[in-house]
Design a protein around this motif. Structure first.
Motif, mmCIF file in Angstrom:
data_model
loop_
_atom_site.group_PDB
_atom_site.id
_atom_site.type_symbol
_atom_site.label_atom_id
_atom_site.label_comp_id
_atom_site.label_asym_id
_atom_site.label_seq_id
_atom_site.Cartn_x
_atom_site.Cartn_y
_atom_site.Cartn_z
ATOM 1 N N UNK A 288 -27.478 71.372 -18.591
ATOM 2 C CA UNK A 288 -26.947 70.015 -18.528
ATOM 3 C C UNK A 288 -25.491 69.972 -19.000
ATOM 4 N N UNK A 289 -25.170 70.810 -20.006
ATOM 5 C CA UNK A 289 -23.785 70.888 -20.473
ATOM 6 C C UNK A 289 -22.884 71.407 -19.348
ATOM 7 N N UNK A 290 -23.351 72.438 -18.641
ATOM 8 C CA UNK A 290 -22.579 72.948 -17.505
ATOM 9 C C UNK A 290 -22.304 71.848 -16.491
ATOM 10 N N UNK A 291 -23.345 71.076 -16.189
ATOM 11 C CA UNK A 291 -23.194 70.017 -15.203
ATOM 12 C C UNK A 291 -22.211 68.944 -15.692
ATOM 13 N N UNK A 292 -22.337 68.552 -16.941
ATOM 14 C CA UNK A 292 -21.479 67.494 -17.474
ATOM 15 C C UNK A 292 -20.021 67.930 -17.543
ATOM 16 N N UNK A 293 -19.793 69.231 -17.747
ATOM 17 C CA UNK A 293 -18.420 69.740 -17.819
ATOM 18 C C UNK A 293 -17.938 70.315 -16.486
ATOM 19 N N UNK A 294 -18.746 70.137 -15.444
ATOM 20 C CA UNK A 294 -18.394 70.561 -14.090
ATOM 21 C C UNK A 294 -18.091 72.054 -14.014
ATOM 22 N N UNK A 295 -18.879 72.816 -14.718
ATOM 23 C CA UNK A 295 -18.727 74.272 -14.747
ATOM 24 C C UNK A 295 -19.794 74.900 -13.849
ATOM 25 N N UNK A 296 -19.381 75.588 -12.812
ATOM 26 C CA UNK A 296 -20.331 76.211 -11.885
ATOM 27 C C UNK A 296 -20.721 77.601 -12.371
ATOM 28 N N UNK A 297 -21.884 78.070 -11.929
ATOM 29 C CA UNK A 297 -22.373 79.383 -12.336
ATOM 30 C C UNK A 297 -23.039 80.086 -11.162
ATOM 31 N N UNK A 298 -22.788 81.387 -11.042
ATOM 32 C CA UNK A 298 -23.412 82.220 -10.011
ATOM 33 C C UNK A 298 -24.182 83.334 -10.708
ATOM 34 N N UNK A 299 -25.474 83.434 -10.411
ATOM 35 C CA UNK A 299 -26.315 84.503 -10.939
ATOM 36 C C UNK A 299 -26.732 85.390 -9.767
ATOM 37 N N UNK B 13 -13.957 83.668 -7.444
ATOM 38 C CA UNK B 13 -14.919 82.771 -8.084
ATOM 39 C C UNK B 13 -14.557 82.532 -9.542
ATOM 40 N N UNK B 14 -14.287 83.602 -10.276
ATOM 41 C CA UNK B 14 -13.998 83.450 -11.703
ATOM 42 C C UNK B 14 -12.643 82.795 -11.944
ATOM 43 N N UNK B 15 -11.676 83.030 -11.040
ATOM 44 C CA UNK B 15 -10.381 82.362 -11.171
ATOM 45 C C UNK B 15 -10.519 80.853 -11.031
ATOM 46 N N UNK B 16 -11.529 80.421 -10.295
ATOM 47 C CA UNK B 16 -11.746 78.977 -10.130
ATOM 48 C C UNK B 16 -12.548 78.389 -11.288
ATOM 49 N N UNK B 17 -12.905 79.245 -12.269
ATOM 50 C CA UNK B 17 -13.605 78.753 -13.453
ATOM 51 C C UNK B 17 -15.094 78.986 -13.468
ATOM 52 N N UNK B 18 -15.628 79.663 -12.467
ATOM 53 C CA UNK B 18 -17.070 79.902 -12.409
ATOM 54 C C UNK B 18 -17.498 80.990 -13.388
ATOM 55 N N UNK B 19 -18.734 80.868 -13.849
ATOM 56 C CA UNK B 19 -19.395 81.937 -14.589
ATOM 57 C C UNK B 19 -20.127 82.805 -13.572
ATOM 58 N N UNK B 20 -19.888 84.109 -13.603
ATOM 59 C CA UNK B 20 -20.552 85.033 -12.684
ATOM 60 C C UNK B 20 -21.245 86.121 -13.499
ATOM 61 N N UNK B 21 -22.569 86.217 -13.346
ATOM 62 C CA UNK B 21 -23.352 87.237 -14.060
ATOM 63 C C UNK B 21 -24.203 87.981 -13.033
ATOM 64 N N UNK B 22 -24.193 89.307 -13.115
ATOM 65 C CA UNK B 22 -24.910 90.133 -12.138
ATOM 66 C C UNK B 22 -25.943 90.994 -12.871
ATOM 67 N N UNK B 23 -27.172 90.920 -12.420
ATOM 68 C CA UNK B 23 -28.261 91.651 -13.062
ATOM 69 C C UNK B 23 -28.776 92.757 -12.138
ATOM 70 N N UNK B 24 -28.890 93.977 -12.687
ATOM 71 C CA UNK B 24 -29.605 95.050 -11.993
ATOM 72 C C UNK B 24 -30.901 95.296 -12.752
ATOM 73 N N UNK B 25 -32.039 95.032 -12.123
ATOM 74 C CA UNK B 25 -33.343 95.228 -12.761
ATOM 75 C C UNK B 25 -33.808 96.653 -12.487
ATOM 76 N N UNK B 26 -33.886 97.428 -13.560
ATOM 77 C CA UNK B 26 -34.156 98.863 -13.437
ATOM 78 C C UNK B 26 -35.571 99.197 -13.904
ATOM 79 N N UNK B 27 -36.302 99.932 -13.060
ATOM 80 C CA UNK B 27 -37.628 100.423 -13.426
ATOM 81 C C UNK B 27 -37.683 101.919 -13.126
#
Length: 547
Positions: free
Chosen positions: A332-343, A439-453
């Protein structure tokens, strides 16, 4: 590099009208060649606002088949476009293979207006309404020359040059034409314009416009005049037919060698039999060599992962509830501060991507997130640059996009299965880094997950799915085929992590032999990144998050 001025010699036995007709016929032929060779051609027109840009462009379009080109007059962004990274809306309009895209103004003029002249909001989430919502904004606002010494200007240049290099590296043809006008011709033009559109002249001193804006325009052109994407400068005088001919000649002169190169490449492929894919032969010739080569060159990031980490069920439920509650608040904080996120979620088959995504969205408001499952590209997708099909999913301000698989298929599946050439997947590392920087220059949060088994754990889960009627749908023949190429994918993942884990868009390797541990780590990671990006939130639950 120095901008080249376009000149043209007019034969004594030819009139302007004769040449315009001849060049028009030639443009029509070249357009048909573009379609036959499946080329993507993008023509960008920029210029001083009193240089009859529209009239000149129209003469370029008249000889063309309207079914073979798209024309874009670049105006102010829509309310939705304003909420996305600046270059996104232009990337979506790039010509597909076999067509032309013609831009009357482009990312250049809009970059000056939206990225440089609006100091109210550098991330463009809620643009300054004081700026006019049309192309005349540039005529009624003063662009100070000091702006070329700012970080925002440098960032705009980097984004433009990176975007254009990505296009040309992928064999898209990019033709950029700038229409200039001398001071003397501007004075003559001013006198004629006063009779028809005096409101523009009255709003702002034409001489002040020229003195102030010319510094910004010159610097913009100089720094985007590159080897892979040069500008052609056409000086428009009172004789408009000459400018029309110069423009036609510029387009023809740049299209011809590009078409010849594409034709030679096609003929070479036919001679070598490359037009007929033979996967078994490709594997035999290049597969093992590729594996050995990259095993030695890149660090084994996956070997360092401790797959014994685990949580008991009781401990897991407690942590899950705590972190989901925290994420719900922060979302909700992200939304209120207009901060986008990419997972971004990548990982081995049966590593638990779907289950992890489910635990994330359980705590989110569905109005503010979108899960985007990525399947094989369609025929339409294949007519564009491979990143094109991911643009629609880029979130607007305050929203979150969760990619279940992503653009990293280029350097994994497409690499291992030979759906692209070696040169293409090598080039993709830089292209992806530029894309994520946008994406990050425009202010987005970008997090990339590699799930390893482990390979053993994957086989255990495959067998469990096969034995469970409710989960058999999750297991496909493709999963078993991918498992047979474990070593090739293993090396591709290590290289991917090393080449594309950047400061602003890092890879997070998730120990996923235990699904409970994986889900909690992912939630904690997202929370840490949000708290780091939002002032005043980083100290909350600090002790718990550092457990």
């Amino acid at each position: 590099m120095v901008l080249s001025k376009v000149t043209i010699d007019i034969p004594k036995n030819k009139t302007y009208k004769d040449l315009i007709e001849e060049y028009g016929d030639e443009l029509g032929v070249l357009q048909r060649e573009v379609r036959r060779l499946n080329l993507s051609v993008n023509v960008v027109f920029e210029g001083w606002y009193d240089s009859f840009v529209g009239e000149i462009i129209n003469q370029q379009l008249l000889p063309l088949d309207s079914r073979g080109f798209d024309f874009y007059f670049t105006e102010a962004p829509t309310s939705e476009e304003r909420k996305k990274p600046f270059m996104t809306r232009f990337s979506q309009k790039i010509a597909p293979k076999g067509k032309l895209a013609v831009f009357d103004r482009s990312w250049y003029m809009r970059g000056v207006i939206e990225q440089l002249m609006d100091d109210s909001n550098p991330l463009m989430c809620g643009q300054n309404p004081a700026l006019d919502d049309n192309a005349l904004s540039l005529f009624t606002e003063t662009t100070k020359k000091e702006i070329i010494h700012t970080e925002r200007f440098d960032r705009l240049i980097d984004n433009i040059n990176g975007f254009e290099k990505t296009l040309t590296d992928d064999n898209n043809i990019l033709i950029k034409i700038y229409f200039g006008i001398s001071k003397e011709d501007r004075v003559k033009r001013k006198n004629s314009w006063k009779k028809t559109i005096p409101y523009i002249i009255d709003k702002r001193s034409m001489e002040k416009v020229y003195r102030e804006d010319i510094y910004v325009i010159k610097e913009l052109l100089d720094r985007t005049h590159t080897e892979h994407s040069p500008w052609s400068l056409i000086l428009v005088k009172q004789d408009l037919d000459l400018a029309i001919l110069q423009t036609m000649k510029t387009i023809i002169d740049q299209l011809k060698p590009a078409i010849e190169h594409a034709q030679l490449k096609l003929e070479k492929e036919y001679r070598n039999g490359e037009n007929i894919p033979d996967i078994e032969k490709i594997d035999e010739l290049t597969g093992e060599k590729e594996i050995v080569h990259y095993e030695d060159r890149y660090a084994d990031h996956l070997a360092k992962v401790n797959l014994t980490k685990a949580y008991g069920k009781k401990d897991y439920k407690k942590k899950l509830k705590k972190y989901q509650n925290r994420l719900a608040f922060l979302h909700y904080v992200l939304y209120s501060q207009k901060k986008a996120m990419v997972l971004v979620f990548e990982g081995w088959d049966a590593a638990g991507k779907g289950g992890s995504i489910k635990r994330i969205v359980q705590s989110m408001n569905p109005r503010f997130y979108r899960v985007i499952p990525i399947a094989s590209p369609t025929d339409v997708d294949l007519r564009h640059h491979y990143l094109w099909r991911f643009l629609d999913g880029i979130p607007t301000c305050g929203k979150t996009s969760i990619y279940d698989r992503s653009w990293y298929g280029r350097v994994m599946v497409e690499r291992v299965e030979h759906f692209c050439t070696e040169e293409e997947w090598h080039r993709a590392y830089d292209e992806i880094n530029l894309f994520e920087k946008m994406l990050t220059d425009s202010g987005m949060i970008v997090i990339k997950f590699w799930l390893h088994v482990s390979k053993e754990k994957q086989l255990e889960r495959f067998n469990a799915r096969a034995a469970n009627p409710l989960k058999q749908w999750k297991l496909t023949d493709e999963d078993w085929r991918n498992r047979e190429k474990w070593d090739q994918y293993y090396n591709a993942v290590n290289q991917m992590i090393e080449e594309t884990s950047t400061k602003n868009a890092p890879w997070v390797i998730v120990e996923s032999d235990d699904k409970y541990y994986a889900r909690v780590k992912i939630l904690k990671t997202i929370i840490k990144h949000i708290e780091k990006e939002i002032p005043g939130q980083e100290k909350v639950n600090k002790k718990n998050l550092n457990e």
